[in-house]
Design an enzyme around this catalytic site. Structure first.
Site, short mmCIF file in Angstrom:
data_model
loop_
_atom_site.label_atom_id
_atom_site.label_comp_id
_atom_site.label_asym_id
_atom_site.label_seq_id
_atom_site.Cartn_x
_atom_site.Cartn_y
_atom_site.Cartn_z
N ASP A 1 0.83 -1.21 0.00
CA ASP A 1 0.00 0.00 0.00
C ASP A 1 0.86 1.25 0.00
O ASP A 1 1.90 1.30 0.69
CB ASP A 1 -0.87 0.04 1.26
CG ASP A 1 -2.29 -0.40 1.01
OD1 ASP A 1 -2.79 -0.23 -0.11
OD2 ASP A 1 -2.92 -0.92 1.95
N LYS B 1 -0.32 -0.49 -4.21
CA LYS B 1 -1.78 -0.31 -4.24
C LYS B 1 -2.10 1.13 -3.88
O LYS B 1 -1.52 1.68 -2.96
CB LYS B 1 -2.49 -1.26 -3.27
CG LYS B 1 -4.02 -1.12 -3.34
CD LYS B 1 -4.73 -2.23 -2.60
CE LYS B 1 -4.67 -2.10 -1.11
NZ LYS B 1 -5.41 -0.87 -0.61
N GLU C 1 -13.89 -2.90 -2.06
CA GLU C 1 -14.11 -3.08 -0.63
C GLU C 1 -15.49 -2.62 -0.20
O GLU C 1 -15.89 -1.48 -0.44
CB GLU C 1 -13.05 -2.33 0.19
CG GLU C 1 -13.23 -2.53 1.69
CD GLU C 1 -12.03 -2.10 2.52
OE1 GLU C 1 -12.13 -2.19 3.76
OE2 GLU C 1 -11.01 -1.68 1.94
N GLU D 1 -5.41 3.81 -3.18
CA GLU D 1 -6.83 4.00 -2.96
C GLU D 1 -7.35 5.18 -3.77
O GLU D 1 -6.63 6.14 -4.01
CB GLU D 1 -7.11 4.26 -1.47
CG GLU D 1 -6.85 3.07 -0.57
CD GLU D 1 -7.27 3.35 0.87
OE1 GLU D 1 -7.94 4.38 1.13
OE2 GLU D 1 -6.92 2.53 1.74
#
Length: 268
Positions: A90, A119, A188, A121
């Site tokens: 992340d 990753k 998610e 978001e």
């Protein structure tokens, strides 16, 4: 030989091959060397070094205090414990706020940890950031729906895509992120029907967490899977073990043995 039986380190090509074959992709988080080694040996295809380490390991209420140095330290430990799984790290809060910042953060992660991908978001607004990293040869896993780094903006943790406008926004974001070059996308806590629609629409794998069974793969926080928690677990997680109970019992027995040992004679 399929990607699931090959002993070589898995790559984005292997993950895409699983998607094309219809075989589900298994992904778990890990935050340390030993756990990563065990997860790797058990056959998981992708290990995510998630910024959820802020909650799970460091004791923060949110993921926001996690730094890039935190991620690099833990991601390096995880990578050194693995030989087969693809390892994704992340980019924590504030380290991917624009394309150039994200590029610098991603380069630091890949150079210092050995991880193969990062990753990021964010919805459609993250597409230019994804595109910049991909342009430089950095594989990017996207992440939409419940994005913990935006918890204050979102106003808490809740299921996403409940009405038509929200669902269409998620679908549009997924399409933009695929076009930008993301090799996979985490969905998610999205309404399962919406997650299923996104999965059918995309060529890249979707990795679901709390988003129903129809995604191309699934991910869980390792502690939720093995029952290593001191608080409640998410409703969608079904622990396969009670590691917390085993630890309490073992430590309790140790304490009892220590207390039962005869006292040492006093000195002087």
């Amino acid at each position: 030989m399929s990607a699931t039986t090959d002993n070589k380190r898995l790559t984005t090509r292997d993950i895409h091959a699983l998607r094309r074959s219809g075989e589900k992709i298994a992904m778990l988080t890990a935050y340390d060397h030993v756990t990563a080694a065990l997860v790797d040996q058990a056959g998981v295809e992708i290990i995510l070094v998630g910024d959820s380490l802020g909650n799970v390991v460091l004791g923060y209420e949110t993921t926001l205090p996690v730094t890039l140095d935190d991620m690099i330290r833990h991601a390096g430990a995880v990578y050194r414990g693995t030989t087969r799984a693809m390892v994704v790290c992340d980019l924590p809060f504030g380290t991917a706020k624009d394309p150039e910042t994200a590029l610098g953060s991603a380069i630091a992660v890949l150079q210092q940890t050995g991880c193969q991908a990062v990753k990021i978001e964010g919805g459609g607004a993250a597409a230019p950031i994804v595109a910049r990293l991909v342009e430089q040869g950095i594989p990017v896993m996207a992440h939409i729906g419940l994005t913990p780094q935006a918890v204050h903006q979102l106003g808490g943790y809740y299921r996403h895509g409940k009405d038509a406008p929200a669902a269409q926004e998620l679908i549009a974001a997924a399409r933009e992120l695929q076009k930008a070059g993301a090799f996979a996308i985490v969905l998610e806590f999205i309404v399962p029907e919406v997650a299923a629609e996104i999965t059918l629409m995309l060529d890249i794998p979707t990795i679901g967490i709390g988003s129903g069974p129809d995604c191309a793969g699934q991910v869980l926080v390792i502690n939720d899977l093995i029952g290593l928690n001191v608080g409640p677990v998410p409703g969608f997680a079904k622990p396969k073990a009670d590691v917390a109970g085993i630890i309490r019992q073992a430590v309790g027995e140790y304490v009892a043995e220590v207390k039962a040992h005869p006292k040492e004679p006093s000195i002087g």
